[in-house]
Design a protein around this motif. Structure first.
Motif, mmCIF file in Angstrom:
data_model
loop_
_atom_site.group_PDB
_atom_site.id
_atom_site.type_symbol
_atom_site.label_atom_id
_atom_site.label_comp_id
_atom_site.label_asym_id
_atom_site.label_seq_id
_atom_site.Cartn_x
_atom_site.Cartn_y
_atom_site.Cartn_z
ATOM 1 N N CYS A 1 1.040 -1.115 -0.059
ATOM 2 C CA CYS A 1 0.149 0.062 -0.032
ATOM 3 C C CYS A 1 0.855 1.284 0.166
ATOM 4 C CB CYS A 1 -0.679 0.007 1.152
ATOM 5 S SG CYS A 1 0.095 0.340 2.586
ATOM 6 N N CYS B 1 0.120 8.072 2.980
ATOM 7 C CA CYS B 1 -1.085 8.039 3.519
ATOM 8 C C CYS B 1 -1.229 8.716 4.957
ATOM 9 C CB CYS B 1 -1.285 6.620 3.536
ATOM 10 S SG CYS B 1 -2.865 6.092 4.355
ATOM 11 N N CYS C 1 -4.642 -2.144 3.078
ATOM 12 C CA CYS C 1 -5.044 -1.825 1.798
ATOM 13 C C CYS C 1 -4.380 -2.874 0.807
ATOM 14 C CB CYS C 1 -4.927 -0.565 1.533
ATOM 15 S SG CYS C 1 -5.853 0.576 2.326
HETATM 16 S S1 SF4 Z 1 -4.857 3.226 5.338
HETATM 17 FE FE1 SF4 Z 1 -4.231 1.769 3.450
HETATM 18 S S2 SF4 Z 1 -2.934 2.914 2.428
HETATM 19 FE FE2 SF4 Z 1 -2.999 3.874 4.087
HETATM 20 S S3 SF4 Z 1 -1.187 3.125 5.339
HETATM 21 FE FE3 SF4 Z 1 -3.134 1.858 5.948
HETATM 22 S S4 SF4 Z 1 -3.035 0.040 4.787
HETATM 23 FE FE4 SF4 Z 1 -1.604 1.542 3.797
#
Ligand code: SF4
Ligand code: SRM
Ligand SMILES: Cc1cc2nc3c(=O)[nH]c(=O)nc-3n(C[C@H](O)[C@H](O)[C@H](O)COP(=O)(O)OP(=O)(O)OC[C@H]3O[C@@H](n4cnc5c(N)ncnc54)[C@H](O)[C@@H]3O)c2cc1C
Ligand code: FES
Lengths: 850, 107
Positions: A638, A644, A682
């Motif tokens: 991810c 993120c 994710c």
């Molecule tokens: S929300 Fe999804 S993309 Fe963001 S860090 Fe967590 S697993 Fe990764």
């Protein structure tokens, strides 16, 4: 005819089992079932409750679902307690005021934790351990605490102590009796267990009677004991036994025992014939059973009685085997040697922390009971000897002495068909035989069709033995030979290659095989040679072993053309690389698609085009993606903490690191990995062979998941690891898999077939039980050191490039290929005949091309 | 009538226990070399998978018969006769083949 209405009060493990047995009954259509639960959810696996702390969600612990109940017309009302009973008019009333009439009433109200009447016990941070809500409260409290005390040193208490320790608390156990697990263990066993638990840094305080809980000086509370000593702690967890939840019966004139419990007869009826009680609320022959297996047995009997059968509940065995704080403990039958005239044998080895005591009949011929600590291998054997009343073959002490040659093991042949092998799910020897005859020929199959081994797991060894006996009886030679040409299992062949330092197939075949080899053993040996030596797979010696995909370093498609998949570690790609890919796709008119593994696949490349395409890819900075090999495919990632807002750690960097480390490694089947930056997951790491999820304290490691034909979630293996430990564990895991798995066996099936399963894997990889971790790491280091991009090596060799021509004697190309245009690209012409054939299943073997 | 033999390639162009594809009188022929320097030739067409691929299969000893396993769906074709062991109706043509003065020749 109107249906009979059955009301089930309590939707715990046993209440649900009752309903499940009803649904499975052939006459189910004559009944209507409605159940009430005081808890906010339907039945879940309380036995596995502690896994909640190891990351299992409430969802994963569920034993049933609204869908399942809906599908079978079971009505269910959660979060509504039944508070009154009118047995004269066959009616119940709930807290919310709901009234329901019944023809048959089932009380499956379970039990509640007993909290001793200690002044101060009702304050905050004084908790119990029974429901998911309790566990949520414990987690919350642990966040504000440094020290935790468990009151009660029984089975559950030690399980609770383990939980507190894993939550990072300084942990103590306070026990009233002079030893731990006083109900199950004798004094010697208690001592060994105590030493083992103290060695884990858990304080053990026996013969302590808590007088009061007052404000503390260094911690939130101080527990004052009757002997004048005290202990300071921030939280207290009571685990001092259970009491049957008999309040309804007590208030509404159903007979209860002098010390509580709803009295039942052998048919599980209470003093009122159309009211039954099952599970931990029921008192049979003056006994409450605090285990789930007897409850399941009662549920079966009650269903049978209601539907006109004549099964009887005749008591249950309370033998147990478990792992507490990582220590194996088992107790069988009369562990305390209470039978008049009985004899006992003891083996004690304080160096290894092993203690075993065997109790036998006066005449030295029958097993009456046993206590096992530290080494519980004998459990299944001894239990069956006791239950089956089987005469001891030879001298009793041999049953508990460390395995010297000739120790009498109980042949499973000696057991009657009715012998219960798995008590959690009431699976008998006969059930396992039937399952094997029905086609379940490995442990994973037996698990899924009989449920054996899927509860506490204690019956794994015995189940395997029975399965093998059944296979033998059916004349199925338990043959795990690699193929007709090698009378060895894959694991044995691997051992031969390693220990005899064999480097070629011919050498192996000459020394250990027969015939000329086939499409099964050749690629399998090719893969093992690659795992062990990691030499160029297209050398003259190796090339004959490779499937077409490995020979041409690309995947053959249905029309004989190939796909091309460059590595794109962690799905990362620069705009320039994307442009280069676009240009190559365009130049060769390749059908282009994103894969499910976060990279780009080109389809329709002809043999002679492969080297030209790869030359361009390499110039643009790409390497082979091994989409053709039984090897590491992709490490999905991810975006993680770099972008993120929820990311805990840099999942992309970790995914790149892992992909670059393990790329090219040849494995028994393909392996996939993923790294997620936080619990939102994710990257879907829990569906991979190796999944990594960031937490606020490090990485959680999940193993042995897969998607594909039979999806399986990965199991949580270790938590909060630093980078170095994570990689160490993954190195060991992969190498152990390479050394011991069968050909084309994915990690999930490999682990499910392993005796001891996840726990065993932990003991090998984390505790180094087999003492092989150093070798595993060294083997992995060699693979990593010898890595070379196979395409780079190939395009630099004129000799090798000769193979990449459609004809050896002409520059012409294959003119039989045909394409059709679709959505702006060209794809292979669909051949309807071949398709129909594949749909019909007229294919020899599942395609194992890759 | 005397047989006409076409030179295909040098024997040294073949790698033992693998195959190549040759263009012979307009047909695609799969030519194999075993580990005792015997050569075999059958059609390159795999009727089961409907593609010209047999030269790219693995050589397999099938209960004593030397065969090639199709790279598509793994049916075995006898290298000497072209017989498809699993689906005899899908058997393929075998070609006369020999080695003369270091040259592989098809007839
Ligand atoms: S929300 Fe999804 S993309 Fe963001 S860090 Fe967590 S697993 Fe990764
Ligand atoms: C290309 C791709 C489909 C796509 O366009 O997205 C694909 C294509 C093929 N898959 Fe796959 N799989 C692809 C992702 C997956 C995924 C998804 C994933 O990895 O996240 C799965 C499920 C996850 C898993 O494996 O656990 C998947 C489960 C399978 C399986 C079933 C495996 C199983 O254990 O049940 C097979 C059959 C096998 O391996 O025996 C298979 C086999 C194949 C083969 C190799 C079949 C074959 O022999 O021709 C296909 C090769 C096509 C080719 O030439 O590239 N593919 N395949 C994906 C390539 C990903 C990559 O970048 O490498
Ligand atoms: C942490 C832990 C570990 C365990 N480990 C093991 C093990 O390893 N092996 C083993 O065999 N057993 C183990 N057990 C015991 C096992 O969980 C129980 O034997 C089993 O759950 C009993 O099932 P039951 O249905 O009788 O009771 P429960 O599962 O407790 O279900 C009773 C349900 O009825 C509800 N209820 C009560 N009164 C009412 C009412 N008036 N109206 C509506 N609903 C009501 C309760 O809320 C509860 O949901 C363990 C228990 C715990 C807590
Ligand atoms: S005895 Fe518990 S799973 Fe079989």
């Amino acid at each position: 005819m109107s249906k009979q209405k059955i009301v089930v009060v309590g939707n715990g493990m046993v209440g649900h089992k009752f309903i499940e047995n009803m649904i499975e009954h052939p006459d189910y259509d004559q009944y209507e079932v409605i159940t009430f639960s005081e808890e906010p959810r339907l039945a879940y696996d309380r036995v596995q409750l502690s896994y909640y702390f190891a990351g299992k969600t409430a969802e994963e612990l569920m034993l049933t679902s609204p869908d399942y109940y809906d599908e079978h017309g079971v009505r269910y009302i959660v979060k509504d307690k039944v508070i009154s009973l009118d047995t004269a008019n066959n009616k119940i009333v709930t807290e919310s005021g709901r009234e329901e009439s019944y023809d048959q009433l089932i009380l499956a109200t379970g039990s509640y934790p007993f909290v001793p009447p200690i002044p101060g016990k009702d304050q905050d941070h004084c908790l119990v351990y029974r429901t998911i809500e309790d566990l949520e409260a414990i987690t919350a409290s642990a966040k504000e605490s440094k020290v935790g005390v468990v009151v009660g040193g029984g089975l559950l208490g030690l399980e609770a102590a383990n939980a507190l320790k894993n939550l990072g608390l300084e942990t103590h156990v306070v026990e009233f009796a002079p030893r731990l697990m006083a109900v199950q263990l004798d004094e010697g066993g208690g001592d060994v267990l105590r030493a083992k638990i103290e060695a884990l840094d858990v304080g053990v305080h026996t013969e302590k009677n808590t007088k009061e809980i007052v404000a503390g000086e260094t911690c939130r509370y101080r527990m004052n004991f009757a002997d004048g000593t005290f202990l300071e702690t921030d939280m207290i967890l009571f685990s001092a036994g259970i009491r049957p939840q008999d309040e309804l019966a007590r208030q509404f004139d159903i007979e209860i025992g002098p010390r509580g419990g709803i009295v039942i007869n052998n048919q599980c009826q209470t003093s009122i014939p159309n009211v039954y009680a099952v599970g931990e609320c029921a008192l049979w022959d003056n006994k409450i059973y605090g285990l789930v297996a007897p409850g399941y047995q009662m549920a079966k009997v009650a269903v049978d009685h209601i539907t006109g059968g004549n099964l009887a509940f005749e008591g249950a065995d309370m033998s147990t085997k478990l792992k507490l704080l990582g220590v194996d403990v088992a107790s069988i039958g009369d562990a305390q040697a209470r039978t008049p005239g009985c004899l006992s044998y003891t083996y004690s080895n304080s160096h290894d922390g092993v203690y075993k005591r065997l109790i036998v009949s006066e005449d030295n011929t029958k097993v009456l009971g046993a206590v096992l600590i530290g080494d519980v291998d004998a459990y299944g054997n001894l239990l069956q000897m006791m239950l089956g009343d089987i005469a001891i073959p030879g001298s009793p002490e041999a049953l508990i002495l460390p395995s010297v040659d000739g120790a009498p093991a109980l042949g499973v042949d000696a057991l009657p068909d009715s012998a219960q092998i798995c008590s959690c799910h009431d699976v008998s020897k006969g059930d396992i035989f039937e399952a094997v005859k029905g086609g379940c020929t490995d442990l994973a199959g037996i698990k899924s069709c009989t449920k054996a081994v899927t509860g506490c797991g204690g019956c794994a060894a015995m189940t395997t033995q029975v399965m093998n006996a059944a296979l033998t009886e059916m004349g199925v030679e338990v043959n795990n030979n690699l193929c007709d040409h090698f009378e060895y299992t894959r694991q044995e062949v691997f051992d031969i290659i390693r220990t005899k330092k064999i480097k070629t197939f011919d050498e192996l075949l000459a020394g250990y095989g027969s015939g000329k080899g086939c499409e099964i053993c050749k690629p399998a040996v090719g893969s093992m040679l690659a795992t062990q030596w990691n030499e160029y797979i297209l050398s003259d010696d190796n090339i004959q072993l490779q499937d077409t995909n490995d020979i041409f370093l690309a995947n053959m498609q249905k029309d004989g053309t190939y796909s091309v998949v460059p590595r794109m570690a962690a799905g990362e790609v620069t705009p320039d690389q994307l442009i280069a890919l676009g240009e190559i796709g365009k130049e060769f008119n390749l059908y282009t698609k994103l894969t499910g593994g976060q990279r780009i696949d080109f389809f329709g490349a002809q043999l002679h085009q492969l080297p030209i395409i790869w030359e361009k890819l390499i110039a643009a900075g790409f390497e082979t993606g091994h989409a053709y090999g039984k090897s590491l495919r992709t490490v999905k990632s991810c975006v993680g903490s770099t972008w993120c807002r929820y990311g805990m750690l840099d999942s992309v960097s970790m995914a790149v690191l892992l992909e670059m480390r393990y790329k090219g490694m040849r494995t028994p089947h393909k392996v996939k990995m993923a790294v997620s930056g936080c619990t939102r997951e994710c990257a879907e790491a829990q569906s991979k062979d190796v999944g990594v999820i960031a937490t606020d304290k490090g990485w959680n490691l999940y193993l042995c998941g897969n998607g594909g034909m039979k999806p399986r979630h990965a199991d949580l293996f270790a938590t909060d690891l630093d980078d170095e430990t994570l990689i160490k564990y993954v190195d060991r895991f992969y190498m152990f898999y390479c050394h011991t798995a069968d050909r084309l066996q994915r990690t999930s099936v490999w682990m499910d077939n392993m005796e001891g399963g996840l726990d065993y894997l932990k003991s090998v990889i984390i505790e180094d039980k087999l003492g092989i971790c150093e070798d595993l790491e060294a083997d992995m280091a060699r693979i990593i050191d010898n890595y070379e991009c196979e395409w780079k090596k190939t395009i630099n060799s004129k000799e090798r490039l000769k193979r990449f021509a459609h004809f050896i004697n002409s520059d012409a190309t294959d003119d039989t290929l045909a394409y059709v245009a679709e959505r702006g690209q060209e794809r292979a012409r669909i051949d309807m005949d071949a398709r129909a054939k594949i749909a019909k299943g007229d294919v020899i073997e599942t395609v194992e091309v890759v | 009538m005397s047989q006409v033999w076409n030179d295909i390639c040098d024997l040294s162009d073949l790698v033992k226990n693998t195959g190549v594809c040759a263009l012979h009188n307009g047909e695609q022929v799969a030519v194999f070399l075993d580990d005792e320097s015997n050569v075999y030739a059958i059609s390159n067409y795999d009727p089961c998978g409907n593609a010209y691929v047999l030269s790219r299969g693995l050589i397999a000893d099938f209960k004593g018969k030397l065969t090639v396993a199709s790279p598509l769906y793994k049916q075995h074709f006898d290298l000497t006769t072209g017989e498809c062991i699993e689906e005899p109706e899908n058997s393929v043509k075998a070609y006369p083949v020999r080695v003369e003065a270091g040259k592989v020749q098809l007839g």
